[in-house]
Design an enzyme around this catalytic site. Structure first.
Site, PDB file in Angstrom:
ATOM      1  N   LYS A  10      78.740  -6.646 172.963  1.00 42.68           N
ATOM      2  CA  LYS A  10      78.875  -6.403 171.227  1.00 42.68           C
ATOM      3  C   LYS A  10      79.606  -7.545 170.629  1.00 42.68           C
ATOM      4  O   LYS A  10      79.355  -7.641 169.809  1.00 42.68           O
ATOM      5  CB  LYS A  10      79.905  -5.256 171.306  1.00 42.68           C
ATOM      6  N   GLN A  18      83.865   0.000 173.910  1.00 37.87           N
ATOM      7  CA  GLN A  18      83.325   0.757 175.168  1.00 37.87           C
ATOM      8  C   GLN A  18      81.745   0.942 174.634  1.00 37.87           C
ATOM      9  O   GLN A  18      81.288   0.331 174.018  1.00 37.87           O
ATOM     10  CB  GLN A  18      84.325   2.019 175.310  1.00 37.87           C
ATOM     11  N   GLY A  61      87.169  -5.828 176.037  1.00 32.93           N
ATOM     12  CA  GLY A  61      87.164  -7.120 176.381  1.00 32.93           C
ATOM     13  C   GLY A  61      85.641  -7.637 175.755  1.00 32.93           C
ATOM     14  O   GLY A  61      84.654  -7.369 176.142  1.00 32.93           O
ATOM     15  N   HIS A  62      85.816  -8.314 174.365  1.00 32.94           N
ATOM     16  CA  HIS A  62      84.676  -8.638 173.686  1.00 32.94           C
ATOM     17  C   HIS A  62      84.618 -10.046 173.801  1.00 32.94           C
ATOM     18  O   HIS A  62      85.429 -10.921 173.148  1.00 32.94           O
ATOM     19  CB  HIS A  62      84.571  -7.958 172.171  1.00 32.94           C
TER      20      HIS A  62
HETATM   21  P1  GDP Z   1      81.292  -6.382 175.205  1.00 35.54           P
HETATM   22  O1  GDP Z   1      82.479  -5.907 175.593  1.00 35.54           O
HETATM   23  O2  GDP Z   1      80.238  -5.489 174.735  1.00 35.54           O
HETATM   24  O3  GDP Z   1      81.501  -7.227 174.132  1.00 35.54           O
HETATM   25  O4  GDP Z   1      80.806  -7.359 176.218  1.00 35.54           O
HETATM   26  P2  GDP Z   1      81.644  -8.393 177.080  1.00 35.54           P
HETATM   27  O5  GDP Z   1      81.965  -9.482 176.656  1.00 35.54           O
HETATM   28  O6  GDP Z   1      82.613  -7.515 177.937  1.00 35.54           O
HETATM   29  O7  GDP Z   1      80.429  -8.436 178.358  1.00 35.54           O
HETATM   30  C1  GDP Z   1      79.247  -9.259 178.121  1.00 35.54           C
HETATM   31  C2  GDP Z   1      78.979 -10.458 179.056  1.00 35.54           C
HETATM   32  O8  GDP Z   1      77.825 -11.037 178.808  1.00 35.54           O
HETATM   33  C3  GDP Z   1      79.949 -11.567 178.153  1.00 35.54           C
HETATM   34  O9  GDP Z   1      80.417 -12.450 179.433  1.00 35.54           O
HETATM   35  C4  GDP Z   1      79.168 -12.406 177.303  1.00 35.54           C
HETATM   36  O10 GDP Z   1      79.565 -13.919 177.103  1.00 35.54           O
HETATM   37  C5  GDP Z   1      77.846 -12.235 178.282  1.00 35.54           C
HETATM   38  N1  GDP Z   1      76.686 -12.386 177.421  1.00 35.54           N
HETATM   39  C6  GDP Z   1      76.314 -11.627 176.141  1.00 35.54           C
HETATM   40  N2  GDP Z   1      75.001 -11.870 175.803  1.00 35.54           N
HETATM   41  C7  GDP Z   1      74.588 -12.325 176.957  1.00 35.54           C
HETATM   42  C8  GDP Z   1      73.143 -12.617 177.183  1.00 35.54           C
HETATM   43  O11 GDP Z   1      72.227 -12.283 176.624  1.00 35.54           O
HETATM   44  N3  GDP Z   1      72.964 -13.226 178.324  1.00 35.54           N
HETATM   45  C9  GDP Z   1      73.807 -13.612 179.292  1.00 35.54           C
HETATM   46  N4  GDP Z   1      73.428 -14.178 180.381  1.00 35.54           N
HETATM   47  N5  GDP Z   1      75.267 -13.339 179.090  1.00 35.54           N
HETATM   48  C10 GDP Z   1      75.380 -12.721 177.853  1.00 35.54           C
HETATM   49  P1  IMO Z   2      84.306  -2.933 175.973  1.00 38.87           P
HETATM   50  O1  IMO Z   2      84.619  -2.519 174.524  1.00 38.87           O
HETATM   51  C1  IMO Z   2      83.501  -1.112 180.046  1.00 38.87           C
HETATM   52  C2  IMO Z   2      86.026   2.163 181.268  1.00 38.87           C
HETATM   53  C3  IMO Z   2      87.146   1.657 182.410  1.00 38.87           C
HETATM   54  C4  IMO Z   2      86.979   3.110 183.215  1.00 38.87           C
HETATM   55  C5  IMO Z   2      86.909   4.105 181.712  1.00 38.87           C
HETATM   56  C6  IMO Z   2      88.389   4.519 181.234  1.00 38.87           C
HETATM   57  O2  IMO Z   2      84.634  -4.230 176.645  1.00 38.87           O
HETATM   58  O3  IMO Z   2      82.749  -2.581 176.230  1.00 38.87           O
HETATM   59  P2  IMO Z   2      90.349   3.537 179.735  1.00 38.87           P
HETATM   60  O4  IMO Z   2      91.228   1.924 180.074  1.00 38.87           O
HETATM   61  O5  IMO Z   2      89.740   3.486 178.481  1.00 38.87           O
HETATM   62  O6  IMO Z   2      91.225   4.475 180.330  1.00 38.87           O
HETATM   63  O7  IMO Z   2      89.012   3.727 181.041  1.00 38.87           O
HETATM   64  O8  IMO Z   2      86.348   3.360 180.994  1.00 38.87           O
HETATM   65  N1  IMO Z   2      86.041   1.301 179.998  1.00 38.87           N
HETATM   66  C7  IMO Z   2      85.451   0.147 179.818  1.00 38.87           C
HETATM   67  N2  IMO Z   2      84.284  -0.298 180.551  1.00 38.87           N
HETATM   68  N3  IMO Z   2      84.006  -1.831 178.970  1.00 38.87           N
HETATM   69  C8  IMO Z   2      84.992  -1.445 178.224  1.00 38.87           C
HETATM   70  O9  IMO Z   2      85.081  -1.929 176.856  1.00 38.87           O
HETATM   71  C9  IMO Z   2      85.561  -0.364 178.581  1.00 38.87           C
HETATM   72  N4  IMO Z   2      86.952   0.297 178.015  1.00 38.87           N
HETATM   73  C10 IMO Z   2      87.070   0.972 179.026  1.00 38.87           C
HETATM   74  O10 IMO Z   2      86.641   0.807 183.158  1.00 38.87           O
HETATM   75  O11 IMO Z   2      86.043   3.316 183.752  1.00 38.87           O
HETATM   76 MG    MG Z   3      83.727  -5.925 177.401  1.00 37.37          MG
END
Ligand code: GDP
Ligand code: IMO
Ligand code: MG
Length: 434
Positions: free
Chosen positions: A20, A234, A44-45
């Site tokens: 995201k 999430q 964690g974005h």
């Molecule tokens: P979010 O929580 O939805 O914002 O996603 P996260 O940042 O937690 O996890 C997505 C991970 O995948 C991060 O390390 C991004 O840098 C990485 N990522 C996002 N898009 C791509 C993609 O198209 N390919 C690869 N290899 N990594 C990606």
């Molecule tokens: P983003 O926005 C992935 C998961 C936790 C746990 C459950 C409940 O980065 O996509 P909480 O801390 O909300 O009580 O945890 O939800 N969880 C996520 N998993 N991405 C997240 O956020 C998450 N936020 C919570 O691992 O299983």
């Molecule tokens: Mg994340």
């Protein structure tokens, strides 16, 4: 008649971490206001550009674009300590930050007591633990619904410290009831009292920022033609009502959450961008029908670097689950799909996709609201991989035939077009339909 200006929404369709943050950052030049609507620092974005990498927890992912404003909505819960740390790591001019960041006065505070209670709740559950990020999310939303929470806007009230102390006492009693004390847990590697001190310092810092009546702000912005993108946290399968309860988070992660978390009427929602990975991951406990426990799972984790952005935990990996995706599309009214991490499948000559489930000998199209996971088997079909590097492709149309066939399979199954394909973590590794 002139078309009313509406807010678009971008949200996750799986169990979070769909990418995201990356995509909101890519889309931000089309918008003037990015608004987070729920969740808190459990998120964690990740954003990558110009050889830099940032992980945002509470701050919306439009923050690196000087021309956009970023709003933290009333549905978000804020930990002032984590928030303050996040500000320190942003590497953005403080005045620009003050100008571009707006925070809802109605957003609830995650207090040190909430953090402690989250830790005690999880510890007391033993093997049944949810696998929470331990950021205090559950206890904070619990207090919000119980009408005993603390809102950011109330924190400058003369009686705030008294109310804070009363709430803390009630948390300590609950922790004691579970058989623990405040000395049994560290919060962000600190003893409770030290954390509490830093929490108050963080709170004073937030109070210097722009606190707004966010529901009025966003509606007036829409009235005056401002382009708004609401950013979810999430994913749909972690939604408090429609996720795999109780292994969910404590907020509504679906599109309806953008209405309640920002004060937007349903009629003010425009496009709904649904984002999903080319396979599935999940962190924490709970059912995961297509989970892999073999070398394929390990390969996905390795090539996809599937380790939590907030907690560093290894993510569970599995094949794309089309019935679950269809369910998420239905709940959110998704109008455009975005598929990420397609490059991660590039190394595989062959992979699988789930097109249904077999439960107790019967074919089912949706996950039941409660079921015995060991009796549910995914129906998997084999898919031929494209097995090539995607770096040189400049648009979706140019992608290899096998990848096109994968896109078509998904689109035919869920009946929504895939408009964006992400082929790497960097801003530039994003392909659009022509
Ligand atoms: P979010 O929580 O939805 O914002 O996603 P996260 O940042 O937690 O996890 C997505 C991970 O995948 C991060 O390390 C991004 O840098 C990485 N990522 C996002 N898009 C791509 C993609 O198209 N390919 C690869 N290899 N990594 C990606
Ligand atoms: P983003 O926005 C992935 C998961 C936790 C746990 C459950 C409940 O980065 O996509 P909480 O801390 O909300 O009580 O945890 O939800 N969880 C996520 N998993 N991405 C997240 O956020 C998450 N936020 C919570 O691992 O299983
Ligand atoms: Mg994340």
């Amino acid at each position: 008649m002139k078309q009313a200006n509406k807010a678009d929404v971008l949200l996750g369709l799986q169990w979070g971490d769909e990418g995201k943050g990356k995509i909101v950052d890519v889309l931000t030049p089309n918008y003037q206001l990015i608004a987070r609507f729920q969740g808190g620092p459990n998120a964690g974005h990740t954003l990558e550009f110009e050889n830099r990498k940032y992980v945002l927890h509470t701050i919306p992912s439009g923050i690196f674009h000087a021309g956009s404003k970023n709003l933290i909505g009333s549905g978000v819960v804020i930990d002032p300590y984590i928030f303050s740390q996040e500000l320190d790591h942003l590497d953005i001019d403080q005045e620009q930050l003050r100008q571009s960041l707006l925070i809802s006065a109605r957003a609830h505070l995650i207090t040190p007591g909430h953090r402690l209670l989250d830790a005690a709740n999880e510890a007391s559950k033993g093997l049944k633990k949810i696998g929470s990020t331990l950021k205090g999310i559950g206890p904070t939303y619990t207090d919000k619904i119980a009408r005993s929470g603390l809102r950011l806007g109330d924190s400058s009230h003369p009686d705030f410290e008294n109310i804070y102390q009363q709430l803390k006492e009630s948390h300590l009693r609950l922790v004691k009831g579970l058989g623990y004390s405040k000395d049994d847990f560290k919060i962000e590697c600190m003893p409770f009292d030290e954390y509490e001190k830093q929490w108050f310092e963080g709170l004073h810092r937030i109070q210097q920022l722009q606190l707004v009546e966010s529901e009025v702000y966003i509606n007036q912005a829409l009235d005056s033609g401002v382009k708004v993108l609401a950013e979810g946290a999430q994913g749909t399968l972690l939604d408090i009502d429609f996720g795999s309860y109780p292994f969910v988070t404590s907020s509504n992660t679906i599109a309806a959450g953008a209405c309640t978390g920002l004060g937007l009427a349903p009629t003010r929602i425009g496009e709904v961008f649904g984002i999903f990975k080319a396979y599935c991951t999940r962190v924490g406990s709970g059912p995961f029908p297509t989970e892999l426990f073999d070398a394929d799972g390990e390969n996905l984790r390795k090539s996809g670097n599937e380790f939590g952005s907030t907690t560093g935990r290894p993510r569970r990996c599995g094949w794309l689950d089309l019935p679950a995706l269809k369910y998420s599309v239905m709940l959110n009214g998704v109008s455009q799909l975005i598929m990420t991490k397609v490059d991660v499948l590039s190394e595989m000559k062959q992979f699988k996709v789930c097109v249904g489930y077999n439960y107790n000998g019967k074919l089912v199209e949706f996950l039941p609201s409660s079921y015995e996971p060991e009796k549910l088997k995914p129906v998997l079909i084999d898919f031929k991989g494209w097995h090539c590097d995607l770096a040189s492709f400049k648009s979706i149309e140019e992608l290899p035939a096998e990848l096109h066939a994968y896109l078509r399979l998904i689109e035919d199954f869920v009946k929504v077009p895939i408009e964006i394909v992400s082929t790497g973590p960097d801003r530039t590794q994003t392909l659009f339909r022509k």
